[in-house]
Design an enzyme around this catalytic site. Sequence first.
Site, mmCIF file in Angstrom:
data_model
loop_
_atom_site.group_PDB
_atom_site.id
_atom_site.type_symbol
_atom_site.label_atom_id
_atom_site.label_comp_id
_atom_site.label_asym_id
_atom_site.label_seq_id
_atom_site.Cartn_x
_atom_site.Cartn_y
_atom_site.Cartn_z
ATOM 1 N N HIS A 1 0.797 -1.223 0.000
ATOM 2 C CA HIS A 1 0.000 0.000 0.000
ATOM 3 C C HIS A 1 0.834 1.279 0.000
ATOM 4 C CE1 HIS A 1 -2.108 -3.267 2.232
ATOM 5 N NE2 HIS A 1 -3.032 -2.988 1.340
ATOM 6 N N GLY B 1 -7.963 12.394 5.935
ATOM 7 C CA GLY B 1 -8.601 11.302 5.215
ATOM 8 C C GLY B 1 -8.425 11.439 3.717
ATOM 9 N N VAL C 1 -5.665 14.705 11.082
ATOM 10 C CA VAL C 1 -6.231 16.041 10.897
ATOM 11 C C VAL C 1 -7.397 15.896 9.929
ATOM 12 C CG1 VAL C 1 -4.245 17.477 11.495
ATOM 13 C CG2 VAL C 1 -4.371 16.485 9.218
ATOM 14 N N ASP D 1 -19.755 19.914 9.686
ATOM 15 C CA ASP D 1 -21.206 19.935 9.558
ATOM 16 C C ASP D 1 -21.833 19.707 10.923
ATOM 17 O OD1 ASP D 1 -22.187 16.761 9.535
ATOM 18 O OD2 ASP D 1 -20.148 17.066 8.812
#
Length: 239
Positions: A5, A21, A89, A205
């Site tokens: 990976h 992400g 983060v 949100d």
Amino acid sequence: MATPHINAEMGDFADVVLMPGDPLRAKYIAETFLENAREVNNVRGMLGFTGTYKGRKISVMGHGMGIPSCSIYAKELITEFGVKKIIRVGSCGAVREDVKLRDVVIGMGACTDSKVNRMRFKDHDYAAIADFDMVRNAVDAAKARDVSVRVGNIFSADLFYTPDPQMFDVMEKYGILGVEMEAAGIYGVAAEFGAKALAICTVSDHIRTGAQTTSEERQNTFNEMIEIALESVLLGDNE
């Protein structure tokens, strides 16, 4: 050596890695905050970069969405590339009325509906917590920049589209500051393999009110959070 990976070699990554992400956010952080940044991973589009911040070698790399994805990258960074500290983060959703859009949340602990840490811990509950010194340094870095932060428990959910919205009532009752999808997994990986970890999130949100920031804002404008993370690394070096 390279893994399935991560196509890097030992020494390509710094001992501290910031992990958003979104790999495009990793690219943004590298281009905006790091000097002499170079790409060190691009497998599956999960971009990673290493550069310097105020002379300090630091890496940044995406970890994808959810505990299974971030756990792969965190584990390999620690065991194969010598990473000692991981700072997630990212973004989170608020459930409490007093937590507002763009608030910076420091995850002192991470509750979860995932079973991964129970699998690690012989089917017992494992208290997934951040490293205390990293929490303290992040708080101090925020104070130095006159940025107000919230410190407390967050919730790492396995499902983005939950079938049980009543769970948000429980989270609010127990004082959960934000809902995201990775911190509990990263804390568990760090504990298992002898590293340290911290999650810093910006509220993107509000689950109750429906208020939200745009995807472009989530990628590009959470600068306060990134600066807090980077400055906290420098404070950690002075301990």
